[in-house]
Scaffold this active site. Structure first.
Site, mmCIF file in Angstrom:
data_model
loop_
_atom_site.group_PDB
_atom_site.id
_atom_site.type_symbol
_atom_site.label_atom_id
_atom_site.label_comp_id
_atom_site.label_asym_id
_atom_site.label_seq_id
_atom_site.Cartn_x
_atom_site.Cartn_y
_atom_site.Cartn_z
ATOM 1 N N SER A 145 0.867 -1.181 0.000
ATOM 2 C CA SER A 145 0.000 0.000 0.000
ATOM 3 C C SER A 145 0.901 1.228 0.000
ATOM 4 C CB SER A 145 -0.849 -0.003 1.280
ATOM 5 O OG SER A 145 -1.478 1.240 1.490
ATOM 6 N N TYR A 158 -2.334 -1.132 10.433
ATOM 7 C CA TYR A 158 -2.245 -1.288 8.972
ATOM 8 C C TYR A 158 -0.910 -0.739 8.461
ATOM 9 C CZ TYR A 158 -3.985 -1.108 4.106
ATOM 10 O OH TYR A 158 -4.163 -1.285 2.753
HETATM 11 P P1 NAD Z 1 -11.503 -6.265 -0.063
HETATM 12 O O1 NAD Z 1 -12.081 -6.147 1.303
HETATM 13 O O2 NAD Z 1 -12.334 -5.895 -1.248
HETATM 14 O O3 NAD Z 1 -10.964 -7.737 -0.308
HETATM 15 C C1 NAD Z 1 -10.215 -8.379 0.680
HETATM 16 C C2 NAD Z 1 -10.166 -9.836 0.364
HETATM 17 O O4 NAD Z 1 -9.440 -10.476 1.415
HETATM 18 C C3 NAD Z 1 -11.528 -10.516 0.299
HETATM 19 O O5 NAD Z 1 -11.522 -11.489 -0.729
HETATM 20 C C4 NAD Z 1 -11.641 -11.191 1.666
HETATM 21 O O6 NAD Z 1 -12.442 -12.345 1.627
HETATM 22 C C5 NAD Z 1 -10.195 -11.550 1.901
HETATM 23 N N1 NAD Z 1 -9.885 -11.776 3.294
HETATM 24 C C6 NAD Z 1 -10.074 -10.948 4.353
HETATM 25 N N2 NAD Z 1 -9.709 -11.565 5.489
HETATM 26 C C7 NAD Z 1 -9.281 -12.791 5.128
HETATM 27 C C8 NAD Z 1 -8.794 -13.916 5.847
HETATM 28 N N3 NAD Z 1 -8.696 -13.899 7.187
HETATM 29 N N4 NAD Z 1 -8.452 -15.019 5.155
HETATM 30 C C9 NAD Z 1 -8.586 -15.082 3.812
HETATM 31 N N5 NAD Z 1 -9.055 -14.051 3.082
HETATM 32 C C10 NAD Z 1 -9.397 -12.940 3.740
HETATM 33 O O7 NAD Z 1 -10.144 -5.430 -0.018
HETATM 34 P P2 NAD Z 1 -9.248 -4.757 -1.161
HETATM 35 O O8 NAD Z 1 -9.438 -3.289 -1.067
HETATM 36 O O9 NAD Z 1 -9.427 -5.436 -2.451
HETATM 37 O O10 NAD Z 1 -7.799 -5.048 -0.559
HETATM 38 C C11 NAD Z 1 -6.945 -6.062 -1.051
HETATM 39 C C12 NAD Z 1 -5.522 -5.747 -0.639
HETATM 40 O O11 NAD Z 1 -5.130 -4.506 -1.220
HETATM 41 C C13 NAD Z 1 -5.316 -5.629 0.869
HETATM 42 O O12 NAD Z 1 -4.084 -6.181 1.249
HETATM 43 C C14 NAD Z 1 -5.285 -4.120 1.064
HETATM 44 O O13 NAD Z 1 -4.563 -3.751 2.214
HETATM 45 C C15 NAD Z 1 -4.594 -3.685 -0.205
HETATM 46 N N6 NAD Z 1 -4.817 -2.275 -0.543
HETATM 47 C C16 NAD Z 1 -6.078 -1.808 -0.763
HETATM 48 C C17 NAD Z 1 -6.245 -0.470 -1.065
HETATM 49 C C18 NAD Z 1 -7.596 0.131 -1.312
HETATM 50 O O14 NAD Z 1 -7.686 1.353 -1.386
HETATM 51 N N7 NAD Z 1 -8.637 -0.650 -1.478
HETATM 52 C C19 NAD Z 1 -5.139 0.386 -1.139
HETATM 53 C C20 NAD Z 1 -3.879 -0.137 -0.913
HETATM 54 C C21 NAD Z 1 -3.728 -1.473 -0.613
#
Ligand code: NAD
Length: 263
Positions: A145, A158
């Site tokens: 991130s 985080y």
């Molecule tokens: P999201 O909530 O849409 O998806 C998260 C996924 O992780 C889901 O499929 C969920 O089922 C799974 N998950 C959560 N807990 C879990 C567990 N205990 N075991 C197995 N699976 C689990 O989130 P997202 O926004 O797509 O985020 C995905 C990644 O990208 C994360 O690591 C997040 O930190 C990173 N990220 C997101 C953003 C953003 O703005 N959305 C920005 C930077 C980084």
């Protein structure tokens, strides 16, 4: 007829939603067999894998594993190797968020975020390395991130986990540099996924602002383009890091953040 170029096998953790789902789709579109993962094991989860397989003509398997538990992280890798013969690409994407001032931050939320956003990658990487070595190489991509590079208030766990995964990325890259295995991170800015949607109410409370003001003043204020990153842009960056063109990109990160960390 046997396939002249055997398909690569990719695991994408946390891939039933958001960024992970888009990465699984994009790797399938690039010709990989994919393992889709979450912890919930619902019909909708299985449908994500079935839809990807039907759409892209690859094999796609849903595997339930709770990324907060080390043994299940390792079992996910082993199950993939049983089903597909090996693991060529590992994308550590699963992640959760919680927003609160550090003095009020619930300890169980701290533990869950460190486990899912950081320790899970240690376990999956450790389990995948012998398989990648046997396969003659591999690609590890950690979805970090902008918060792996800079901090924001109210996100202590985080930010700590994402800074941690940047260190893990560099260390793994150095250890495996002679094995044709690369390890890199992607550092997205704000991507409008369910994870971001879910933190808007907490941000509203923490900053005492309404929804539109939080989006404008707290979230997109960080991104000079003033636009959300799309899941497809993060997915395409992942596919690039898994390509031959990226064979000498190792132990580093690509920011996909509209210029956030240039400030
Ligand atoms: P999201 O909530 O849409 O998806 C998260 C996924 O992780 C889901 O499929 C969920 O089922 C799974 N998950 C959560 N807990 C879990 C567990 N205990 N075991 C197995 N699976 C689990 O989130 P997202 O926004 O797509 O985020 C995905 C990644 O990208 C994360 O690591 C997040 O930190 C990173 N990220 C997101 C953003 C953003 O703005 N959305 C920005 C930077 C980084």
């Amino acid at each position: 007829m046997t396939d002249p170029t055997p398909r690569k096998t990719a695991i994408v953790t946390g891939s039933t939603s958001g960024i992970g789902k888009a990465i699984a789709e994009a790797l399938a579109a690039a010709g990989c067999n994919v393992v889709v993962n979450s912890f919930s094991d619902t019909p909708a989860d299985h449908k994500v894998a079935a839809t990807i397989a039907a759409k892209h003509g690859v094999r796609a398997l849903y595997v339930k594993a709770d990324m907060s538990k080390g043994a299940e992280c390792r079992a996910l890798v082993e199950r993939t190797a049983q089903a597909f013969g090996s693991v060529n690409i590992l994308v550590n994407n699963a992640g959760i968020q919680h927003v609160a001032p550090v003095e009020d931050f619930p300890a169980e939320k701290w533990d869950a975020i460190i486990a899912i956003n950081l320790s899970s990658a240690f376990h999956t990487i450790a389990a995948a390395i012998p398989l990648m070595k046997n396969a003659g190489g591999g690609r590890i991509v950690n979805i970090a991130s902008a918060h792996g590079l800079v901090a924001s208030p109210f996100k202590s766990a985080y930010v700590a986990a994402k800074h941690g995964i940047m260190g893990l990325t560099k260390t793994v890259a150095l250890e495996l540099a002679r094995e044709k295995i690369t390890c890199n991170a992607i550092c997205p800015g704000y991507v409008l996924t369910p994870l971001v949607e879910a933190q808007i109410p907490d941000q509203m409370k923490a900053h005492n602002m309404d929804r539109e003001t939080v989006i404008r003043e707290v979230m997109l204020e960080k991104q000079p383009t003033r636009e959300f990153v799309s899941v497809e842009q993060v997915a395409a960056t992942t596919v690039f890091l898994c390509s031959d063109a990226a064979a000498q990109i190792n132990g580093t990160h690509i920011s996909v953040d509209g210029g956030w960390v240039a400030q």
